[in-house]
Design a protein around this motif. Structure first.
Motif, PDB file in Angstrom:
ATOM      1  N   ASN A 144      60.101   1.536  79.242  1.00 24.96           N
ATOM      2  CA  ASN A 144      59.690   0.128  79.207  1.00 24.96           C
ATOM      3  C   ASN A 144      58.222  -0.031  79.581  1.00 24.96           C
ATOM      4  O   ASN A 144      57.489  -0.789  78.951  1.00 24.96           O
ATOM      5  CB  ASN A 144      60.550  -0.700  80.162  1.00 24.96           C
ATOM      6  CG  ASN A 144      61.795  -1.196  79.468  1.00 24.96           C
ATOM      7  OD1 ASN A 144      61.830  -1.279  78.234  1.00 24.96           O
ATOM      8  ND2 ASN A 144      62.815  -1.526  80.226  1.00 24.96           N
ATOM      9  N   ASN A 145      57.836   0.698  80.641  1.00 28.75           N
ATOM     10  CA  ASN A 145      56.430   0.640  81.071  1.00 28.75           C
ATOM     11  C   ASN A 145      55.502   1.123  79.978  1.00 28.75           C
ATOM     12  O   ASN A 145      54.449   0.527  79.735  1.00 28.75           O
ATOM     13  CB  ASN A 145      56.234   1.488  82.334  1.00 28.75           C
ATOM     14  CG  ASN A 145      56.747   0.770  83.565  1.00 28.75           C
ATOM     15  OD1 ASN A 145      56.966  -0.443  83.526  1.00 28.75           O
ATOM     16  ND2 ASN A 145      56.956   1.502  84.642  1.00 28.75           N
ATOM     17  N   LYS A 146      55.920   2.218  79.324  1.00 29.14           N
ATOM     18  CA  LYS A 146      55.110   2.788  78.245  1.00 29.14           C
ATOM     19  C   LYS A 146      54.941   1.766  77.132  1.00 29.14           C
ATOM     20  O   LYS A 146      53.833   1.580  76.612  1.00 29.14           O
ATOM     21  CB  LYS A 146      55.797   4.041  77.682  1.00 29.14           C
ATOM     22  CG  LYS A 146      55.099   5.331  78.084  1.00 29.14           C
ATOM     23  CD  LYS A 146      55.741   6.509  77.396  1.00 29.14           C
ATOM     24  CE  LYS A 146      55.502   7.778  78.185  1.00 29.14           C
ATOM     25  NZ  LYS A 146      56.394   8.850  77.761  1.00 29.14           N
ATOM     26  N   ILE A 147      56.072   1.135  76.793  1.00 26.90           N
ATOM     27  CA  ILE A 147      56.030   0.153  75.707  1.00 26.90           C
ATOM     28  C   ILE A 147      55.071  -0.980  76.066  1.00 26.90           C
ATOM     29  O   ILE A 147      54.246  -1.391  75.257  1.00 26.90           O
ATOM     30  CB  ILE A 147      57.447  -0.402  75.419  1.00 26.90           C
ATOM     31  CG1 ILE A 147      58.293   0.690  74.743  1.00 26.90           C
ATOM     32  CG2 ILE A 147      57.386  -1.645  74.534  1.00 26.90           C
ATOM     33  CD1 ILE A 147      59.728   0.329  74.524  1.00 26.90           C
ATOM     34  N   ARG A 148      55.173  -1.445  77.312  1.00 24.59           N
ATOM     35  CA  ARG A 148      54.314  -2.548  77.748  1.00 24.59           C
ATOM     36  C   ARG A 148      52.844  -2.134  77.662  1.00 24.59           C
ATOM     37  O   ARG A 148      51.997  -2.883  77.178  1.00 24.59           O
ATOM     38  CB  ARG A 148      54.673  -2.992  79.163  1.00 24.59           C
ATOM     39  CG  ARG A 148      54.274  -4.428  79.413  1.00 24.59           C
ATOM     40  CD  ARG A 148      54.805  -4.941  80.738  1.00 24.59           C
ATOM     41  NE  ARG A 148      56.222  -4.722  80.899  1.00 24.59           N
ATOM     42  CZ  ARG A 148      56.771  -4.119  81.953  1.00 24.59           C
ATOM     43  NH1 ARG A 148      56.012  -3.629  82.916  1.00 24.59           N
ATOM     44  NH2 ARG A 148      58.076  -3.977  82.039  1.00 24.59           N
ATOM     45  N   THR A 149      52.552  -0.905  78.144  1.00 20.39           N
ATOM     46  CA  THR A 149      51.169  -0.419  78.123  1.00 20.39           C
ATOM     47  C   THR A 149      50.665  -0.343  76.680  1.00 20.39           C
ATOM     48  O   THR A 149      49.545  -0.791  76.384  1.00 20.39           O
ATOM     49  CB  THR A 149      51.078   0.984  78.765  1.00 20.39           C
ATOM     50  OG1 THR A 149      51.858   0.967  79.952  1.00 20.39           O
ATOM     51  CG2 THR A 149      49.664   1.372  79.080  1.00 20.39           C
ATOM     52  N   LEU A 150      51.546   0.222  75.834  1.00 22.89           N
ATOM     53  CA  LEU A 150      51.159   0.347  74.423  1.00 22.89           C
ATOM     54  C   LEU A 150      50.896  -1.021  73.803  1.00 22.89           C
ATOM     55  O   LEU A 150      49.911  -1.198  73.065  1.00 22.89           O
ATOM     56  CB  LEU A 150      52.272   1.045  73.628  1.00 22.89           C
ATOM     57  CG  LEU A 150      52.287   2.559  73.664  1.00 22.89           C
ATOM     58  CD1 LEU A 150      53.518   3.089  72.961  1.00 22.89           C
ATOM     59  CD2 LEU A 150      51.018   3.137  73.027  1.00 22.89           C
TER      60      LEU A 150
END
Lengths: 188, 252
Positions: B120-126
């Motif tokens: 989820n964090n990765k998606i948000r960062t992306l």
């Protein structure tokens, strides 16, 4: 009962080998049946008592401790207590229909003596009636000494002394046949 | 001591014990006496022998078939017990398996939850990166495509003659970009750094790492009468520009 056989049976009991029950029945069955009959005074009930007693003996076989009691003493306790419990449950059902009649008990005991114990029977008669009654009441009727005193209308002190003397007499009379008796049992 | 034994034997405790009608406390007392005093032991053994003799007087022939009944009941007891034991073992194994699998699934669930947070964090960062880049690209497009945008060619001074860059300034949209197209090579311990003087303040725009991406437009902070500088600084960049090392400047 030879102590060797007794030891063997105890070993089998501890190993939970069913052969122990067969051996116990062969060597103590008649005596224990007699004990049960003496208490309940009914052959059907006595058979029930013996069945229940053997099941208890089998269930409790782990708990038998030869240092605390002879095998027979242990078997006697179980059978006697099972018989007394049975009698109590029957009595409560039939509202104490069965009364404790001492003279009747005495006669039954004598009548049912096995023929091979005829000499024993003779000896039996040598035990004075008064001792015999006390032994009967305490051993088979499940009475406490106080109850026997009330029931037989004999002072408690007399009950105590008759019990002791009675047991001692028994030994005096059987001085020789005590050795003979186990042999008889083995041969039977 | 003798007296004590006599008193004990005078009670009916030993007889009661023989018949198994003593209470637990009484039994313990009797067993203690039997163990401690040989006379009591002897009397007890005599009582046991007498009881057996007395009981045998009443022996009765057991009825036919009773032995078989008893043996059957004992056998039934045994199979019952064995059956129970088998069930007990099966139940224990089942319980262990359940506990094991529960722990396994719980553990797996925990791992998946952790992984989920990371993803989820990765998606948000992306997403944020993407938005930023898209915004950047959109701005670049606006600047490059706008007729009001002015294009300035920037050349290096004598310290870096090969430096060539193009600046795009749009005063209407208040956007400005620079595209550094070529830079002279520098020793390993030096680097180029960009600055902008905006409203009298010097803003650090970062080190120009390489010029491989010749089409990359770097945003410049927009202000009226701002000046952009490129300086040569020690490797890793500097906090303030070294004025004597200015290699290019753009006024816009």
């Amino acid at each position: 009962m030879s102590s060797l056989l007794e030891k063997h049976i105890v070993e089998l009991l501890h190993e939970r080998n069913e052969k122990a029950i067969s051996l116990l029945y062969e060597h103590y069955g008649d005596t224990l049946y007699g004990v049960a009959f003496k208490v309940v005074r009914d052959s059907e009930l006595a058979q029930d008592v013996l069945q229940e007693s053997f099941v208890k003996i089998w269930k409790k076989s782990d708990s038998y401790d030869s240092s605390k009691a002879k095998l027979f003493t242990w078997l006697f306790r179980i059978t006697r207590n099972t018989a007394i419990d049975k009698l109590r449950s029957v009595n409560t059902k039939s509202d104490k229909e069965i009364q404790i009649d001492i003279s009747d008990v005495y006669n039954l005991g004598i009548d049912s003596i096995r023929p091979e114990f005829m000499d024993v029977k003779e000896n039996m008669e040598k035990i004075e009636h008064k001792y015999h009654v006390v032994l009967d009441a305490l051993f088979f009727q499940g009475m406490t000494q106080q109850e026997a005193s009330d029931e037989l209308n004999i002072p408690l002190g007399t009950i105590k002394s008759r019990l002791k003397i009675g047991l001692r007499e028994l030994k005096k009379i059987y001085g020789n046949s005590m050795i003979l008796l186990p042999l008889l049992t083995l041969m039977s | 001591m003798k007296e004590k034994i006599r008193i004990f034997l005078d009670t009916d405790l030993l007889e009661k014990y023989l018949l198994g009608t003593t209470t637990l406390e009484e039994s313990m007392q009797v067993e203690r006496y039997i163990a401690m005093y040989p006379e009591v032991r002897k009397t007890y053994d005599e009582l046991q022998a007498n009881l057996e003799t007395f009981a045998k007087l009443y022996a009765l022939k057991t009825p036919e078939g009773l032995k078989a009944k008893i043996l059957n009941r004992v056998k039934a007891q045994n199979t019952g017990r064995r059956k129970f034991q088998r069930y007990a073992i099966a139940a224990s194994i089942a319980a262990l398996l359940f506990a094991g699998s529960s722990y396994f699934f719980w553990n797996q669930n925990q791992n998946l939850q952790d992984e989920n947070v990371i993803v989820n964090n990765k998606i948000r960062t992306l997403e944020e990166d993407m938005k930023e880049q898209l915004e950047d690209v959109r701005n670049q497009f606006i600047v490059l495509n706008n007729p009001q945008t002015k294009k300035y060619a920037v050349n290096g001074n004598k310290k870096a003659k090969e430096l060539k860059a193009v600046a795009y300034i749009n005063p209407v949209k208040k956007l400005s970009y620079i595209n550094v197209r070529s830079l002279p090579n520098l020793p390993d311990n030096q680097c180029y750094q960009m600055w902008a003087e905006v409203n009298g303040e010097m803003v650090n725009l970062g080190v120009i790492k390489n010029v491989d991406d010749k089409d990359h437009l770097r945003p410049l902070p927009y202000a009226e009468n701002a000046v952009g500088y490129i300086t040569i600084e020690p490797q890793g960049g500097n906090d303030t520009p070294t004025v004597q090392n200015i290699v290019a400047n753009i006024s816009y």
